[in-house]
Design a protein around this motif. Structure first.
Motif, mmCIF file in Angstrom:
data_model
loop_
_atom_site.group_PDB
_atom_site.id
_atom_site.type_symbol
_atom_site.label_atom_id
_atom_site.label_comp_id
_atom_site.label_asym_id
_atom_site.label_seq_id
_atom_site.Cartn_x
_atom_site.Cartn_y
_atom_site.Cartn_z
ATOM 1 N N GLY A 141 1.162 -1.247 0.149
ATOM 2 C CA GLY A 141 -0.266 -0.161 0.092
ATOM 3 C C GLY A 141 1.129 1.339 -0.114
ATOM 4 O O GLY A 141 1.605 1.612 -0.061
ATOM 5 N N TRP A 142 0.465 2.008 0.544
ATOM 6 C CA TRP A 142 1.016 3.892 0.761
ATOM 7 C C TRP A 142 1.133 3.694 1.773
ATOM 8 O O TRP A 142 0.397 4.308 2.476
ATOM 9 C CB TRP A 142 -0.078 4.398 -0.366
ATOM 10 C CG TRP A 142 1.262 5.946 -0.869
ATOM 11 C CD1 TRP A 142 2.447 6.412 -0.753
ATOM 12 C CD2 TRP A 142 0.429 7.156 -0.720
ATOM 13 N NE1 TRP A 142 2.845 7.481 -0.703
ATOM 14 C CE2 TRP A 142 1.344 8.517 -1.170
ATOM 15 C CE3 TRP A 142 -0.812 8.016 -0.806
ATOM 16 C CZ2 TRP A 142 1.269 9.872 -1.122
ATOM 17 C CZ3 TRP A 142 -1.421 9.887 -1.153
ATOM 18 C CH2 TRP A 142 -0.035 10.246 -1.406
ATOM 19 N N VAL A 143 3.029 4.158 1.810
ATOM 20 C CA VAL A 143 2.534 3.803 3.586
ATOM 21 C C VAL A 143 3.974 5.131 3.754
ATOM 22 O O VAL A 143 4.067 4.906 3.575
ATOM 23 C CB VAL A 143 3.470 2.364 4.031
ATOM 24 C CG1 VAL A 143 3.426 2.592 5.658
ATOM 25 C CG2 VAL A 143 2.683 1.574 2.940
ATOM 26 N N SER A 144 3.323 6.073 4.757
ATOM 27 C CA SER A 144 4.513 7.167 4.623
ATOM 28 C C SER A 144 5.811 6.684 5.966
ATOM 29 O O SER A 144 5.624 6.295 7.081
ATOM 30 C CB SER A 144 3.401 7.858 6.208
ATOM 31 O OG SER A 144 3.277 6.611 7.654
ATOM 32 N N THR A 145 6.673 6.452 4.965
ATOM 33 C CA THR A 145 8.323 6.357 5.496
ATOM 34 C C THR A 145 8.609 7.101 4.399
ATOM 35 O O THR A 145 8.888 8.174 3.746
ATOM 36 C CB THR A 145 9.174 4.980 4.894
ATOM 37 O OG1 THR A 145 8.132 4.753 3.479
ATOM 38 C CG2 THR A 145 7.509 4.230 5.285
ATOM 39 N N ASP A 146 10.337 7.196 4.598
ATOM 40 C CA ASP A 146 11.241 7.894 3.831
ATOM 41 C C ASP A 146 10.447 8.107 2.271
ATOM 42 O O ASP A 146 10.449 8.624 1.408
ATOM 43 C CB ASP A 146 12.730 7.403 4.062
ATOM 44 C CG ASP A 146 12.826 7.882 5.471
ATOM 45 O OD1 ASP A 146 13.114 9.098 5.853
ATOM 46 O OD2 ASP A 146 14.161 7.528 5.402
ATOM 47 N N MET A 147 10.112 6.563 1.683
ATOM 48 C CA MET A 147 9.938 6.892 0.515
ATOM 49 C C MET A 147 8.048 7.004 0.117
ATOM 50 O O MET A 147 8.306 7.944 -0.205
ATOM 51 C CB MET A 147 9.739 4.735 0.003
ATOM 52 C CG MET A 147 9.742 5.169 -1.737
ATOM 53 S SD MET A 147 9.577 3.085 -2.120
ATOM 54 C CE MET A 147 11.752 3.001 -1.668
ATOM 55 N N GLY A 148 7.168 6.930 0.729
ATOM 56 C CA GLY A 148 5.809 6.375 0.667
ATOM 57 C C GLY A 148 6.053 8.009 0.966
ATOM 58 O O GLY A 148 4.922 9.215 0.529
#
Ligand SMILES: NC(=O)c1ccc[n+]([C@@H]2O[C@H](COP(=O)([O-])OP(=O)(O)OC[C@H]3O[C@@H](n4cnc5c(N)ncnc54)[C@H](OP(=O)(O)O)[C@@H]3O)[C@@H](O)[C@H]2O)c1
Length: 230
Positions: free
Chosen positions: A183-190
């Motif tokens: 899914g679309w996840v709040s990380t450095d990438m997302g």
């Protein structure tokens, strides 16, 4: 003794995989490029003595892969779950100015690395093990509607083919191999605007992984457990 191995475990989704796996009593081998700088992994190793081993791995470097395999051999363990989580995204690409290096680096980290790691670790995988390649909705050719991050999308589509081929290679040992989108996840990438927290995504993905059966091998699944079109 059986273990789960997670790559790219020093931050983002990899770190959350490690946290949740340790929390439920699983023994974990966590890989990262610079263990000496992996402060949170070092803290977790202290919190869960004997349950977490942190090992260096830079993908797809053959020497680094060889050292990891030797480390796993020296621990004399079987890997019952391999989570190929490490990955990279080149931000800000625009069609017309996409560079060869971006494509090469993306392929190396996102497709070549996981494929070669699974191949190298295959002798140490438990029969009936699970191999989870962390893919992306952006890998879906069927779902492609925009030119967002071409190097990333192309390399993750290659990872999907690597997943299918690995599932064929390991089928006679009962090993399940899937591509799984977080899914679309709040990380450095997302980024901060993503729709899921790492905790939510990992909880959902672990539920999918727990429920995998041999019939699922070679599938491309969302964190919800639903199939994604290739
Ligand atoms: N976040 C999302 O919305 C999202 C959506 C779809 C798919 N995914 C996938 O989920 C996985 C985890 O992403 P994330 O959001 O946690 O990303 P992240 O926060 O950027 O973390 C990426 C991790 O991968 C490691 N890594 C990158 N290239 C590597 C290489 N060549 N060798 C070894 N390790 C490498 C990084 O290590 P360093 O710290 O050393 O750089 C880091 O540990 C990736 O495969 C990504 O493509 C994420």
């Amino acid at each position: 003794m059986t273990h789960t191995l997670v790559t790219g475990a020093n931050r983002g989704l990899g770190l959350e995989f490690v946290r949740q796996l340790l929390g439920r009593g699983t023994r974990v081998i966590a890989t990262c490029r610079q263990p000496g700088r992996a402060v949170e992994l070092t803290r977790l190793a202290g919190e869960y003595p004997g349950h977490l081993t942190v090992v260096p791995l830079a993908l797809p470097d053959p020497r680094s892969l060889g050292e990891l395999v030797r480390e796993v051999e020296s621990l004399d363990i079987r890997v019952e779950c391999l989570i190929n989580n490490a990955g990279m995204l080149v931000a800000g690409e625009h069609y017309g100015s996409i560079e060869a290096k971006a494509l090469q680096d993306s392929f190396a980290a996102n497709a070549q690395g996981p494929f070669l790691l699974t191949q190298a670790l295959a002798p140490r995988l438990a029969d009936d093990a699970k191999v989870v390649n962390i893919s992306s909705g952006l890998a879906s050719i069927a779902g492609a509607t925009s030119l967002f991050s071409p190097s990333y999308s192309i390399s993750k589509a290659a990872l999907n083919m690597a997943t299918k081929l690995t599932s064929i290679a390991l089928a006679d040992r009962g090993i399940v191999v899937i591509a799984l989108s977080p899914g679309w996840v709040s990380t450095d990438m997302g980024g901060a605007n993503a729709s899921l927290t790492p905790a939510q995504s990992i909880t959902a993905m672990l539920k999918v992984i727990d429920g995998l059966r041999i019939d699922d091998s070679g599938r491309f699944l969302a964190h919800s457990g639903e199939s994604i079109g290739w």
